[in-house]
Design a protein around this motif. Structure first.
Motif, PDB file in Angstrom:
ATOM      1  N   ASP A   2       0.850  -1.186   0.000  1.00  0.00           N
ATOM      2  CA  ASP A   2       0.000   0.000   0.000  1.00  0.00           C
ATOM      3  C   ASP A   2       0.881   1.229   0.000  1.00  0.00           C
ATOM      4  O   ASP A   2       1.435   1.622   1.018  1.00  0.00           O
ATOM      5  CB  ASP A   2      -0.894  -0.014   1.257  1.00  0.00           C
ATOM      6  CG  ASP A   2      -1.854   1.172   1.271  1.00  0.00           C
ATOM      7  OD1 ASP A   2      -1.865   1.891   0.257  1.00  0.00           O
ATOM      8  OD2 ASP A   2      -2.552   1.369   2.272  1.00  0.00           O
ATOM      9  N   ALA A   3       1.042   1.831  -1.191  1.00  0.00           N
ATOM     10  CA  ALA A   3       1.921   3.000  -1.304  1.00  0.00           C
ATOM     11  C   ALA A   3       1.427   4.157  -0.470  1.00  0.00           C
ATOM     12  O   ALA A   3       2.186   5.037  -0.088  1.00  0.00           O
ATOM     13  CB  ALA A   3       2.027   3.428  -2.777  1.00  0.00           C
ATOM     14  N   ARG A  33      -1.302   7.476  -4.563  1.00  0.00           N
ATOM     15  CA  ARG A  33      -1.244   6.636  -5.755  1.00  0.00           C
ATOM     16  C   ARG A  33      -0.933   7.472  -7.000  1.00  0.00           C
ATOM     17  O   ARG A  33      -1.329   7.125  -8.111  1.00  0.00           O
ATOM     18  CB  ARG A  33      -2.561   5.875  -5.938  1.00  0.00           C
ATOM     19  CG  ARG A  33      -2.829   4.863  -4.831  1.00  0.00           C
ATOM     20  CD  ARG A  33      -3.667   3.688  -5.332  1.00  0.00           C
ATOM     21  NE  ARG A  33      -4.977   4.101  -5.819  1.00  0.00           N
ATOM     22  CZ  ARG A  33      -6.069   4.173  -5.068  1.00  0.00           C
ATOM     23  NH1 ARG A  33      -5.997   3.870  -3.779  1.00  0.00           N
ATOM     24  NH2 ARG A  33      -7.224   4.544  -5.581  1.00  0.00           N
ATOM     25  N   THR A  34      -0.218   8.561  -6.787  1.00  0.00           N
ATOM     26  CA  THR A  34       0.228   9.423  -7.889  1.00  0.00           C
ATOM     27  C   THR A  34       1.742   9.312  -8.020  1.00  0.00           C
ATOM     28  O   THR A  34       2.459   9.311  -7.024  1.00  0.00           O
ATOM     29  CB  THR A  34      -0.161  10.893  -7.620  1.00  0.00           C
ATOM     30  OG1 THR A  34      -1.583  11.008  -7.546  1.00  0.00           O
ATOM     31  CG2 THR A  34       0.353  11.809  -8.722  1.00  0.00           C
ATOM     32  N   VAL A  95      -2.571   5.535 -16.537  1.00  0.00           N
ATOM     33  CA  VAL A  95      -2.981   4.841 -15.311  1.00  0.00           C
ATOM     34  C   VAL A  95      -2.499   3.398 -15.391  1.00  0.00           C
ATOM     35  O   VAL A  95      -2.671   2.719 -16.413  1.00  0.00           O
ATOM     36  CB  VAL A  95      -4.514   4.877 -15.129  1.00  0.00           C
ATOM     37  CG1 VAL A  95      -4.924   4.058 -13.907  1.00  0.00           C
ATOM     38  CG2 VAL A  95      -4.994   6.317 -14.994  1.00  0.00           C
ATOM     39  N   TRP A  96      -1.889   2.925 -14.303  1.00  0.00           N
ATOM     40  CA  TRP A  96      -1.414   1.542 -14.217  1.00  0.00           C
ATOM     41  C   TRP A  96      -1.705   1.016 -12.811  1.00  0.00           C
ATOM     42  O   TRP A  96      -1.243   1.581 -11.825  1.00  0.00           O
ATOM     43  CB  TRP A  96       0.081   1.479 -14.515  1.00  0.00           C
ATOM     44  CG  TRP A  96       0.674   0.092 -14.482  1.00  0.00           C
ATOM     45  CD1 TRP A  96       1.453  -0.447 -13.517  1.00  0.00           C
ATOM     46  CD2 TRP A  96       0.543  -0.914 -15.489  1.00  0.00           C
ATOM     47  NE1 TRP A  96       1.819  -1.724 -13.838  1.00  0.00           N
ATOM     48  CE2 TRP A  96       1.278  -2.038 -15.058  1.00  0.00           C
ATOM     49  CE3 TRP A  96      -0.121  -0.969 -16.720  1.00  0.00           C
ATOM     50  CZ2 TRP A  96       1.367  -3.212 -15.802  1.00  0.00           C
ATOM     51  CZ3 TRP A  96      -0.038  -2.137 -17.462  1.00  0.00           C
ATOM     52  CH2 TRP A  96       0.697  -3.238 -17.006  1.00  0.00           C
ATOM     53  N   LYS A  97      -2.502  -0.035 -12.737  1.00  0.00           N
ATOM     54  CA  LYS A  97      -2.846  -0.665 -11.455  1.00  0.00           C
ATOM     55  C   LYS A  97      -3.368   0.364 -10.439  1.00  0.00           C
ATOM     56  O   LYS A  97      -2.900   0.450  -9.304  1.00  0.00           O
ATOM     57  CB  LYS A  97      -1.648  -1.413 -10.884  1.00  0.00           C
ATOM     58  CG  LYS A  97      -1.243  -2.621 -11.727  1.00  0.00           C
ATOM     59  CD  LYS A  97      -0.180  -3.461 -11.064  1.00  0.00           C
ATOM     60  CE  LYS A  97       0.094  -4.725 -11.890  1.00  0.00           C
ATOM     61  NZ  LYS A  97       1.153  -5.563 -11.313  1.00  0.00           N
ATOM     62  N   ASP A  98      -4.337   1.156 -10.889  1.00  0.00           N
ATOM     63  CA  ASP A  98      -4.993   2.161 -10.040  1.00  0.00           C
ATOM     64  C   ASP A  98      -4.050   3.267  -9.593  1.00  0.00           C
ATOM     65  O   ASP A  98      -4.355   3.995  -8.643  1.00  0.00           O
ATOM     66  CB  ASP A  98      -5.639   1.517  -8.807  1.00  0.00           C
ATOM     67  CG  ASP A  98      -6.783   0.597  -9.184  1.00  0.00           C
ATOM     68  OD1 ASP A  98      -7.470   0.891 -10.179  1.00  0.00           O
ATOM     69  OD2 ASP A  98      -6.975  -0.424  -8.489  1.00  0.00           O
ATOM     70  N   LEU A 296       6.798  -0.783 -15.332  1.00  0.00           N
ATOM     71  CA  LEU A 296       5.670  -0.037 -14.773  1.00  0.00           C
ATOM     72  C   LEU A 296       5.370  -0.490 -13.346  1.00  0.00           C
ATOM     73  O   LEU A 296       5.079   0.331 -12.463  1.00  0.00           O
ATOM     74  CB  LEU A 296       4.437  -0.219 -15.654  1.00  0.00           C
ATOM     75  CG  LEU A 296       4.370   0.652 -16.908  1.00  0.00           C
ATOM     76  CD1 LEU A 296       3.301   0.130 -17.863  1.00  0.00           C
ATOM     77  CD2 LEU A 296       4.088   2.100 -16.545  1.00  0.00           C
ATOM     78  N   ASP A 297       5.447  -1.800 -13.109  1.00  0.00           N
ATOM     79  CA  ASP A 297       5.252  -2.308 -11.745  1.00  0.00           C
ATOM     80  C   ASP A 297       6.284  -1.703 -10.795  1.00  0.00           C
ATOM     81  O   ASP A 297       5.968  -1.336  -9.657  1.00  0.00           O
ATOM     82  CB  ASP A 297       5.367  -3.836 -11.718  1.00  0.00           C
ATOM     83  CG  ASP A 297       4.187  -4.524 -12.389  1.00  0.00           C
ATOM     84  OD1 ASP A 297       3.132  -3.866 -12.544  1.00  0.00           O
ATOM     85  OD2 ASP A 297       4.320  -5.704 -12.763  1.00  0.00           O
TER      86      ASP A 297
END
Length: 716
Positions: A2-3, A33-34, A95-98, A296-297
């Motif tokens: 959880d970032a 998440r930005t 957008v990648w994985k929310d 990206l991950d």
């Protein structure tokens, strides 16, 4: 992971509730998440190709653009499409994985290094792309140093692993030696050169491969092949040991002889990446559509959100007290204008990184540098040269604003009731200049307007009028830079112009200390002018500029006149006594003087300071300084002797030679004055098989014989 709850050790951990409270409920993606990232590298390492794949896999575009075909989304200028290079930084969002990822694709050519500089100033993280064959190249070192200057956490992506001669281990070792980095290898290649088909994920200990003709959209996860398993385990153990040396939690696991879980490795990698202690290294082939999704991950897992970077610090424009703004949608608005763009459809676009608060369409903001209030007209989300209207932008966003007429690159814009002045952006000085004239009288006014707008966009592009000849002189970072400027004048502003040959932007300095005394007296029918100034000039180390010190004792010159003397000195330093070039690396000390209670004025002391500086300069053994370039030439081994001989004839000094896969890399330092037209010469010497890059290294004194030739033959 959880970032949103991840924090650095630089500040006390914040609760998830506190972090969430800093994101406005109306925004579509929380701050945590930005990601604001830049793609940076040496020219032709594959930055734009990597960005194109990112946009395709995130669904931002439906078709992959190719640099070589001129169809890349991010290279939208005609000059970029024709030359196959990136000239201006372009922004987009995907957008990648929310997670919302704001991306700036930057140029790799040294002439456009300002685009990297101003982008890194406002970004939270970066992806450094390296060529698997070329490794760490000159501009790679430049952009890495720029990222160090702004403490930008970064990932490394070793691209072109499918090319003949690609060597992942060599690139990692070059990162250690040339960049002083601490690479944390989290992937190794699966296959080599033309057999490269995927990567081995050392964190999850699994293989990821791309097969089929679906443009790399689908990949397979499977166990690591038996032949690679020992090497993968060895590399993972090295990664574990590296992280354990810096992370107490992992050290405890290491001491107890246990193996870390993937989650524990990821948590440690994220923490050490944010603090800049390690750089995670991945690999792939963007052109062959392999390795981009894991990249990206990694952006999501390891690079910071606006909540993870230190709060931005500035000063109050009136009281000069320290002001702090944290990434909080509910705080007072503050942002930095990092790029100006003249759009033919909507006019002047100001790219702004929002650090705190919110900006709505139509809000009034203040530019604290000028003390002027302006109104933000329209707000745009940019996707290269495409625009999407926004009603509101939040902290952490990068957007373009229409309607800010007086804002320049590096200016702060902020809430009128809570002013703050953020640190601006420093830009390198131009090293090449040339004269430009309109071809017809009708073009004269259009030329001045075009040059003004281009100078607004590019802080490294300068325009001035020569006092000696009355010609308009333009200056930039290199021949290509000025060639692009000329091309844009014709295409975008319909101005046909004639330009002279490129000229080196020399500087002047002194080699010994000298004192000067000037008594400026002018009597007229009424009140006269009087100023008396005694000052010294002394040489300073390279890169110092002009330093001014006031050592006047006993009020011999009233305090209110001291700034006028300094202004006179600095004005005079723009045109040296030797050949009219700007003066650098000189300390000016104001020692003494006198004044008249009636006749003394700011103007009198301004003129006296200017005259005293020029007098001291003339007698302080002035010399010309020329820009010296760091040059890297790559050529087949059989042409090495010819290339080195030619560099020596250009007053070059060879610093290093390296043999790499049947080619020789020659690194040298050569005066810029000797490098004009080198591309043609190199093609001739190497039968078209050689290439070179160069970047500014420093300014050195011009040899006396060449200096005399320059003084005998004026610039224009």
């Amino acid at each position: 992971m959880d970032a949103l709850t991840e924090t650095t050790d630089e500040a006390p951990p914040a609760s998830a509730a506190d972090l969430a409270a800093r994101s406005d409920a109306s925004r579509d993606c929380p701050l945590g998440r930005t990601r604001n990232i830049g793609i940076m590298a040496h020219i032709d390492a594959g930055k734009t190709t990597t960005t194109e794949r990112i946009l395709f896999y995130t669904g931002r575009t439906y078709k992959m653009g190719e640099v070589r075909d001129g169809t890349a989304t991010m290279d939208y200028m005609e000059q970029e499409q024709e030359r196959g290079i990136t000239i201006t930084s372009a922004a987009t969002t995907c957008v990648w994985k929310d997670h919302r990822i704001n991306i700036i694709d930057t140029p790799g050519h040294v002439d456009f290094t300002v685009e990297v500089e101003r982008s890194l100033r406002v970004l939270d993280g970066a992806v450094a792309v390296f060529c698997g064959v070329g490794g760490v190249e000159p501009q790679s070192e430049t952009v890495w140093r720029q990222a160090n200057r702004y403490d930008v956490p970064r990932l490394a992506f070793v691209n072109k692993m499918d090319r003949v001669g690609a060597d992942f281990g060599r690139v990692v070792e070059q990162m250690r030696k040339r960049l002083g980095a601490t690479p944390a290898v989290i992937q190794i290649p699966l296959g080599a050169e033309e057999n490269f088909r995927g990567v081995v994920d050392l964190v999850e200990m699994r293989a990821v491969s791309w097969e089929g003709d679906d443009l790399g959209a689908r990949f397979e996860l499977h166990p690591i092949p038996e032949s690679l398993l020992p090497e993968a385990q060895r590399q993972r153990d090295q990664l574990f040991e590296l992280l354990a040396e810096m992370d107490d939690r992992l050290m405890e696991i290491y001491v107890h002889g246990q193996r870390p879980t993937a989650e524990e490795l990821r948590r440690s990698l994220r923490h050490l990446t944010l603090t800049g202690e390690v750089t995670p290294v991945l690999c792939g082939s963007a052109f062959r559509n392999r390795g981009v999704q894991p990249l990206l991950d990694a952006v999501v897992d390891y690079l910071p959100s606006p909540l993870d970077v230190p709060d931005v610090v500035g000063t109050h424009p009136r009281t000069e007290e320290i002001e702090v703004r944290r990434a909080d949608d509910r705080g007072p608005f503050s942002g930095l204008a990092f790029k100006i763009l003249s759009d033919p459809h909507v006019g002047k676009l100001t790219f702004v990184r929002v650090y705190s608060g919110r900006l709505r369409r139509g809000d009034q903001v203040v530019n604290p540098r000028l003390g002027q209030k302006e109104r933000a007209g329209r707000l745009l989300q940019m996707h290269a040269n495409h625009r999407e209207e926004r009603d509101i932008v939040y902290s952490g966003d990068i957007a373009a604003v229409i309607g800010l007429k007086q804002v320049s690159t590096g200016d702060t814009i902020c809430d009128v009731r809570h002013p703050i002045l953020l640190e601006s952006i420093s830009f390198p000085e131009p090293v090449v200049s040339m004269a430009v004239e309109p071809k017809t009288k009708a073009d004269r006014e259009r030329l001045q307007e075009a040059l003004r707008r281009l100078a607004d966009e590019d802080p490294t592009f300068r325009v001035k009028v020569s006092e000696e000849t009355g010609q308009t002189l333009i200056a930039g970072m290199g021949e290509l830079h000025l060639d692009i400027i000329k091309d844009r004048m014709l295409r975008e502003f319909s101005v046909a112009a004639s330009v002279g040959r490129p000229q080196v932007a020399y500087r002047e300095t002194i080699t010994r200390a000298q004192e000067a005394e000037v008594r400026f007296v002018k009597q007229t029918g009424g009140r006269g002018q009087y100023a008396h100034v005694i000052l010294t000039v002394a040489p300073e180390p390279a890169g110092t500029g002009i330093l001014f010190a006031d050592e006047v004792k006993g009020g011999r010159i009233p305090r209110e006149f001291i700034p006028a003397v300094e202004r006179g000195v600095r004005q005079s330093a723009t045109s040296g006594a030797l050949a009219g070039y700007p003066v650098v690396d000189v300390r000016v000390t104001l020692l003494d003087g006198s004044f008249h209670t009636v006749d003394s004025s700011d103007l009198a002391f301004f003129l006296a300071g200017s005259m005293a500086f020029q007098d001291a300069m003339r007698r302080a053994a002035p010399v010309l300084l020329e820009p010296v370039m760091r040059v890297e030439v790559i050529c087949p081994e059989e042409f090495m002797g010819s290339v080195i001989g030619d560099l020596n004839s250009r007053r070059g000094r060879v610093r290093e030679m390296e043999t790499r896969d049947r080619v020789t890399v020659v690194r040298a330092e050569v005066p810029l004055a000797e490098m004009f037209g080198y591309a043609t010469t190199l093609r001739s010497l190497t039968s078209g098989r050689g290439s070179y890059t160069m970047e500014p290294a420093r300014f050195d004194p011009v040899p006396p014989a060449i200096q005399q030739q320059l003084l005998d033959n004026p610039r224009y």
